[in-house]
Motif scaffolding. Structure first.
Motif, PDB file in Angstrom:
ATOM      1  N   ARG A 139       0.820  -1.207   0.000  1.00 24.10           N
ATOM      2  CA  ARG A 139       0.000   0.000   0.000  1.00 24.10           C
ATOM      3  C   ARG A 139       0.855   1.258   0.000  1.00 24.10           C
ATOM      4  O   ARG A 139       0.567   2.226  -0.714  1.00 24.10           O
ATOM      5  CB  ARG A 139      -0.931  -0.018   1.220  1.00 24.10           C
ATOM      6  N   LEU A 140       1.936   1.266   0.799  1.00 24.13           N
ATOM      7  CA  LEU A 140       2.803   2.443   0.844  1.00 24.13           C
ATOM      8  C   LEU A 140       3.484   2.681  -0.494  1.00 24.13           C
ATOM      9  O   LEU A 140       3.574   3.826  -0.963  1.00 24.13           O
ATOM     10  CB  LEU A 140       3.862   2.289   1.945  1.00 24.13           C
ATOM     11  N   ALA A 141       3.967   1.631  -1.132  1.00 18.14           N
ATOM     12  CA  ALA A 141       4.620   1.787  -2.433  1.00 18.14           C
ATOM     13  C   ALA A 141       3.657   2.396  -3.446  1.00 18.14           C
ATOM     14  O   ALA A 141       4.018   3.300  -4.220  1.00 18.14           O
ATOM     15  CB  ALA A 141       5.137   0.430  -2.921  1.00 18.14           C
ATOM     16  N   ALA A 142       2.423   1.918  -3.452  1.00 16.58           N
ATOM     17  CA  ALA A 142       1.425   2.468  -4.376  1.00 16.58           C
ATOM     18  C   ALA A 142       1.119   3.930  -4.045  1.00 16.58           C
ATOM     19  O   ALA A 142       0.979   4.763  -4.956  1.00 16.58           O
ATOM     20  CB  ALA A 142       0.150   1.634  -4.311  1.00 16.58           C
ATOM     21  N   ASP A 143       1.069   4.251  -2.766  1.00 17.36           N
ATOM     22  CA  ASP A 143       0.770   5.639  -2.368  1.00 17.36           C
ATOM     23  C   ASP A 143       1.928   6.576  -2.699  1.00 17.36           C
ATOM     24  O   ASP A 143       1.702   7.740  -3.071  1.00 17.36           O
ATOM     25  CB  ASP A 143       0.465   5.693  -0.868  1.00 17.36           C
ATOM     26  N   ILE A 144       3.171   6.110  -2.573  1.00 14.53           N
ATOM     27  CA  ILE A 144       4.317   6.940  -2.955  1.00 14.53           C
ATOM     28  C   ILE A 144       4.300   7.228  -4.444  1.00 14.53           C
ATOM     29  O   ILE A 144       4.537   8.365  -4.887  1.00 14.53           O
ATOM     30  CB  ILE A 144       5.635   6.255  -2.540  1.00 14.53           C
ATOM     31  N   ALA A 145       4.001   6.192  -5.241  1.00 11.94           N
ATOM     32  CA  ALA A 145       3.930   6.399  -6.695  1.00 11.94           C
ATOM     33  C   ALA A 145       2.818   7.376  -7.049  1.00 11.94           C
ATOM     34  O   ALA A 145       2.989   8.251  -7.906  1.00 11.94           O
ATOM     35  CB  ALA A 145       3.699   5.056  -7.386  1.00 11.94           C
ATOM     36  N   GLU A 146       1.686   7.277  -6.381  1.00 19.29           N
ATOM     37  CA  GLU A 146       0.578   8.198  -6.639  1.00 19.29           C
ATOM     38  C   GLU A 146       0.956   9.606  -6.205  1.00 19.29           C
ATOM     39  O   GLU A 146       0.606  10.596  -6.878  1.00 19.29           O
ATOM     40  CB  GLU A 146      -0.662   7.722  -5.898  1.00 19.29           C
ATOM     41  N   ALA A 147       1.680   9.731  -5.080  1.00 18.98           N
ATOM     42  CA  ALA A 147       2.116  11.053  -4.604  1.00 18.98           C
ATOM     43  C   ALA A 147       3.042  11.709  -5.617  1.00 18.98           C
ATOM     44  O   ALA A 147       2.970  12.930  -5.837  1.00 18.98           O
ATOM     45  CB  ALA A 147       2.816  10.923  -3.254  1.00 18.98           C
ATOM     46  N   ALA A 148       3.920  10.917  -6.240  1.00 22.31           N
ATOM     47  CA  ALA A 148       4.824  11.465  -7.244  1.00 22.31           C
ATOM     48  C   ALA A 148       4.051  11.971  -8.460  1.00 22.31           C
ATOM     49  O   ALA A 148       4.350  13.026  -9.007  1.00 22.31           O
ATOM     50  CB  ALA A 148       5.836  10.401  -7.651  1.00 22.31           C
TER      51      ALA A 148
END
Length: 441
Positions: A428-437
Motif C-alpha cells: 500500500r505504501l509503495a502504491a501511495d508513494i507512486a501516486e504522490a509522485a
C-alpha cells in the motif's frame, strides 16, 4: 527592532558581537522576526571593520539564530523545533520516517548484564575498560592504513564527533559535510559555531570535485560516512575512496572523521579515505544501530595527538563512559549468539529494503535500496507536496529537505524506514508513494 535598540549590541570582535546578540535573544530583548542593523551600520556603531560585522552575522546564521534575507535584512530566526531522528510525537499517522532499527533484532541485555556486574569503579581509575580497549583496537586498526592507532571511548557517535571537532577547531572554522547530511552532523556543526561547507554525494559517495572545492575553501575538518550514508544509503566505492585519498594526501593535517555507524550490519565493504601518511584522523564506530539506541557508546581509532586531546575531555573523576556500559558492550559483541542475531539483522534490513525498492520499481518509481536502515526515494514532485499527499493517505515520511545543509534539497527525495512493514502495508505504501509522485507533478 527599533533603531534605539541597536546600541545595545556590544563587542569589538566577531565572537563578542555574536555573543552579545545571542544574549539579547536569550533575555527576550530581541524576538523572532526582529531586524538587526545592516552590516555597514553595525560596523560603524561598534567602530569595527565591515568584515568583522559580516563574520558575527555568519556565526549567528550558522547557529540557526538569524536568517539572512538579502535586501530585506538579517532577522532573528523563528523558534522552531529542529528535526530529530525517531518517532514523531503525538501523530495518528503511520510513521515511516523513524530511522529506527527493528526492536526484535536488538540483543537481550539481561543475561550479559548479570555477567558483567562486578566491583565498582572509583575515581582515578583508567577511563577505558581493558577488555573493550583491546577488542576495539583490533577491530579499528585492522581497517585503518596508519600504523599507529589509539583508542578512545565516547558516549556515542554524536558525542565523538562533537568532541573531535571541539579539540581541533575554533568558532567559524570551516567543516566539510556531505550533502544531503545526517541530522546530528548538521546540528553539531551549527551549535559549535563552525562554518559548514557542503560536499555533494553521488552513487559512489562523497565526490572528488566537491572535496577539492571544500579544501580550497579552507576546511579544517571533514566528516565522511564511508558506508550506509544517512540519508542516501550510499557507500564509498573502492575507486572513489582511492581518488579521495589522493586529494587528501596534499592536506595531511586536515582532520578526517569517518562515521562508520552501520559497521556490524553493513553489507558493503569498508573503504577508507584515511591514507597511511595522514596525520589527523578518527574512525568512529558506535553500537546504537545493532545493540540499540540506548546503548550510548562509540569507539574511536585516532592518531596519537588527537587521542591525547580527547583524553583531556574524558578524564578520571570528571567525565567518562560508564564502565558497566563498556563491559556490557564487550560482552555482547564477543558473544557468538549475538553475532548470529546481528547477521540475521543485517540480512533482514537488506532484504526488506530491496523488496520495497522492487515494489516501487513496479509502480514506475526508480529506487536503489543502498545500505542501511532507510530508503532514499527520488520523487518527480516536490518532496513537501509528496509528503502532504502521503499524510492524507495516513503515512508520515521525512522529506529530503530536512537533510540539506541549506534547508533546500537539490533534488526532491523522501527518506522512508520500511523494514518493519508487513507485506500488505508495504504494498500500500509503495502504491501511495507512486501516486504522490504523479499527483504532485
Amino acid at each position: 527592532m527599533t533603531d534605539n535598540m541597536h546600541p545595545q549590541i556590544a563587542g569589538r570582535s566577531a565572537s563578542e558581537i555574536a555573543d552579545s546578540i545571542r544574549a539579547l535573544v536569550e533575555r527576550g530583548d530581541l524576538r523572532p522576526g526582529d531586524t538587526l542593523p545592516p552590516v555597514r551600520t553595525l560596523a560603524e556603531q561598534r567602530g569595527v571593520n565591515r568584515n568583522t560585522a559580516v563574520a558575527a552575522y555568519r556565526q549567528l546564521s550558522q547557529a540557526g539564530l538569524v536568517v539572512a534575507g538579502g535586501r530585506a535584512g538579517t532577522r532573528i530566526a523563528p523558534r522552531s523545533a529542529v528535526a530529530q531522528e525517531g518517532f514523531a510525537a503525538d501523530s495518528v499517522l503511520r510513521d515511516v520516517g523513524t530511522g529506527n532499527p527493528d526492536a526484535t533484532l536488538i540483543p537481550d541485555l539481561s543475561s550479559a548484564l548479570a555477567r558483567v556486574a562486578g566491583r565498582p569503579v572509583l575515581y582515578g581509575e583508567p577511563v577505558i575498560d581493558r577488555d573493550l580497549q583491546e577488542w576495539a583496537h583490533r577491530w579499528l586498526s585492522s581497517d585503518l592504513a596508519p600504523a599507529e592507532v589509539a583508542v578512545t571511548v565516547t558516549n556515542g557517535a554524536v558525542d565523538a564527533v562533537e568532541r573531535l571537532l571541539a579539540q581541533a577547531l575554533t568558532r567559524d572554522d570551516a567543516v566539510a559535510l556531505e550533502t544531503p547530511c545526517f541530522l546530528s552532523a548538521i546540528h553539531t556543526v551549527r551549535l559549535g559555531g563552525y562554518r559548514a561547507v557542503p560536499v555533494p554525494v553521488d552513487d559512489e559517495g562523497m565526490t572528488v570535485a566537491g572535496l577539492q572545492a571544500a579544501l580550497d575553501a579552507g576546511v579544517r575538518a571533514i566528516v565522511c560516512t564511508p558506508r550506509a550514508q544517512n540519508p542516501t544509503g550510499v557507500s564509498l566505492s573502492s575507486q572513489r575512496a582511492a581518488d579521495l585519498r589522493a586529494v587528501l594526501a596534499q592536506h595531511p593535517y586536515v582532520l578526517i572523521i569517518e562515521d562508520d555507524h552501520f559497521s556490524m550490519l553493513s553489507r558493503r565493504p569498508y573503504h577508507s579515505i584515511i591514507g597511511p601518511a595522514h596525520r589527523r584522523f578518527a574512525l568512529v564506530r558506535s553500537v546504537s544501530k545493532f545493540l540499540g539506541p540506548d546503548m550510548c557508546l562509540a569507539v574511536a581509532g585516532t592518531d596519537s595527538r588527537t587521542a591525547e586531546r580527547l583524553a583531556m575531555r574524558l578524564s578520571p573523576g570528571t567525565t567518562w563512559v560508564s564502565h558497566l556500559l563498556q563491559r556490557l558492550v564487550h560482552a555482547l559483541v564477543t558473544d557468538p549468539d549475538v553475532g548470529e542475531l546481528l547477521a540475521r539483522a543485517s540480512l533482514h534490513y537488506a532484504e526488506r529494503n530491496a523488496a520495497f525498492a522492487e515494489r516501487l520499481r513496479a509502480h514506475g518509481v526508480a529506487c536503489d535500496p543502498g545500505d542501511g536502515l532507510n530508503l532514499w526515494v527520488p520523487m518527480t514532485a516536490p518532496a513537501r507536496v509528496a509528503s502532504e499527499h502521503l499524510m492524507r493517505r495516513g503515512w508520515l515520511a521525512r522529506t529530503g529537505d530536512e537533510f540539506a545543509l541549506d534547508g533546500v534539497a537539490q533534488t526532491p527525495h523522501l527518506r522512508v524506514t520500511v523494514h518493519d512493514l508487513p507485506d500488505a502495508d508495504a504494498d500500500r505504501l509503495a502504491a501511495d508513494i507512486a501516486e504522490a509522485a504523479r499527483a504532485g507533478r
